[in-house]
Design an enzyme around this catalytic site. Structure first.
Site, PDB file in Angstrom:
ATOM      1  N   ASP A  28       0.786  -1.248   0.000  1.00 33.41           N
ATOM      2  CA  ASP A  28       0.000   0.000   0.000  1.00 33.41           C
ATOM      3  C   ASP A  28       0.817   1.296   0.000  1.00 33.41           C
ATOM      4  O   ASP A  28       0.435   2.279   0.664  1.00 33.41           O
ATOM      5  CB  ASP A  28      -0.957   0.024   1.204  1.00 33.41           C
ATOM      6  CG  ASP A  28      -1.927  -1.131   1.213  1.00 33.41           C
ATOM      7  OD1 ASP A  28      -1.909  -1.936   0.256  1.00 33.41           O
ATOM      8  OD2 ASP A  28      -2.697  -1.250   2.190  1.00 33.41           O
ATOM      9  N   LYS A 133      -6.620  -4.958  -2.995  1.00 36.48           N
ATOM     10  CA  LYS A 133      -7.230  -5.583  -1.819  1.00 36.48           C
ATOM     11  C   LYS A 133      -8.282  -4.654  -1.205  1.00 36.48           C
ATOM     12  O   LYS A 133      -8.036  -3.455  -1.071  1.00 36.48           O
ATOM     13  CB  LYS A 133      -6.153  -5.962  -0.797  1.00 36.48           C
ATOM     14  CG  LYS A 133      -5.339  -4.799  -0.241  1.00 36.48           C
ATOM     15  CD  LYS A 133      -4.170  -5.344   0.580  1.00 36.48           C
ATOM     16  CE  LYS A 133      -3.441  -4.293   1.357  1.00 36.48           C
ATOM     17  NZ  LYS A 133      -4.183  -3.550   2.351  1.00 36.48           N
ATOM     18  N   CYS A 166      -1.953  -2.339   7.873  1.00 39.65           N
ATOM     19  CA  CYS A 166      -1.940  -3.297   6.762  1.00 39.65           C
ATOM     20  C   CYS A 166      -0.712  -4.194   6.745  1.00 39.65           C
ATOM     21  O   CYS A 166      -0.800  -5.355   6.338  1.00 39.65           O
ATOM     22  CB  CYS A 166      -2.121  -2.559   5.441  1.00 39.65           C
ATOM     23  SG  CYS A 166      -3.794  -1.892   5.293  1.00 39.65           S
TER      24      CYS A 166
HETATM   25  C1  C5J Z   1      -3.032   0.663   5.573  1.00 42.63           C
HETATM   26  C2  C5J Z   1      -4.754   1.909   6.715  1.00 42.63           C
HETATM   27  N1  C5J Z   1      -2.550   0.437   4.348  1.00 42.63           N
HETATM   28  N2  C5J Z   1      -3.909   2.376   7.643  1.00 42.63           N
HETATM   29  N3  C5J Z   1      -4.297   1.151   5.680  1.00 42.63           N
HETATM   30  O1  C5J Z   1      -2.336   0.469   6.554  1.00 42.63           O
HETATM   31  O2  C5J Z   1      -5.932   2.164   6.795  1.00 42.63           O
END
Ligand code: C5J
Length: 226
Positions: A28, A133, A166
């Protein structure tokens, strides 16, 4: 040196690595989390705190590409019609800051919008797998496990953001599925430095209850010695 003899410096103990069975998994690293105007800043976070992870990720990514290690990128986001977004995930915070709301980088956390893109510094190359995802974990409602199985991958070198959300969820999911998960400390980041630190400790405590923790220098040195 054969791959079987490669030993990655890590906590709680050095880890023997077979590069053919290892993948770099970058979680991400999207504009929505790292740039002002995206999901992260809509939640009131200082997104500049995530920039620390960019340069170490770039080094590991370059080393993995040179060594022929499988590279997989993930992106958190939802369909434009949001049919894959649980209402309980969406209905948090005010209407202007929710998933799907219009922001300066397009609709927040929606696939195809500018904010959903991976930052240019870490843009995937053609041929690298990109997993979209809908949840925090990279295994939840994705074909990641099938991608790993077809490549005979058993070890995941995990980078990305955020450490305690994540990255952590993915490491936990991977650990329960039998993968050896190694979080690369300086290649991960959080809006909350204390969560980053504790999150990493949680992974490698108790003889590595969820996995191992290493860093960009250890991985790049190992890949260079190949
Ligand atoms: C991730 C989030 N990628 N913090 N998402 O950690 O909402």
């Amino acid at each position: 040196m054969t791959d079987h003899n490669m030993l990655l410096a890590a906590q709680p103990a050095p880890l023997p690595l077979e590069l053919e069975r290892s993948a770099l998994l970058i979680i991400d690293m999207q504009r929505d989390f790292l740039e002002p105007g995206g999901f992260g800043s809509s939640l009131g976070n200082d997104v500049s705190l995530l920039r620390n992870a960019v340069e170490p990720c770039q080094r590991v990514l370059a080393a993995a590409r040179s060594a022929g290690v499988v590279v997989i990128h993930t992106r958190e986001g939802h369909r434009a019609d949001m049919a894959d977004a649980h209402p309980h995930k969406v209905m948090r915070g005010g209407p202007a800051t929710r998933i799907g709301a219009a922001g300066p980088m397009g609709r927040i956390l929606i696939r195809g919008e500018p904010g959903h893109d991976i930052i240019p510094e870490l843009a995937p190359l053609p041929g690298e797998v990109v997993i979209d995802k809908p949840g925090k974990g990279a295994f939840y409602q994705t074909d990641l496990e099938m991608v790993l199985t077809t490549r005979r991958i058993d070890t995941l070198l995990v980078c990305g953001v955020t450490t305690e959300v994540c990255v952590h969820t993915t490491v936990r999911e991977g650990n329960d599925r039998g993968y050896r998960c190694v979080a690369l400390a300086d290649c991960c980041a959080s809006y909350f430095p204390e969560f980053h630190s504790i999150g990493l400790q949680m992974i490698c405590a108790q003889n590595g209850i969820f996995g191992w923790v290493s860093d960009a220098d250890a991985v790049t040195a190992l890949l260079a010695s190949r």
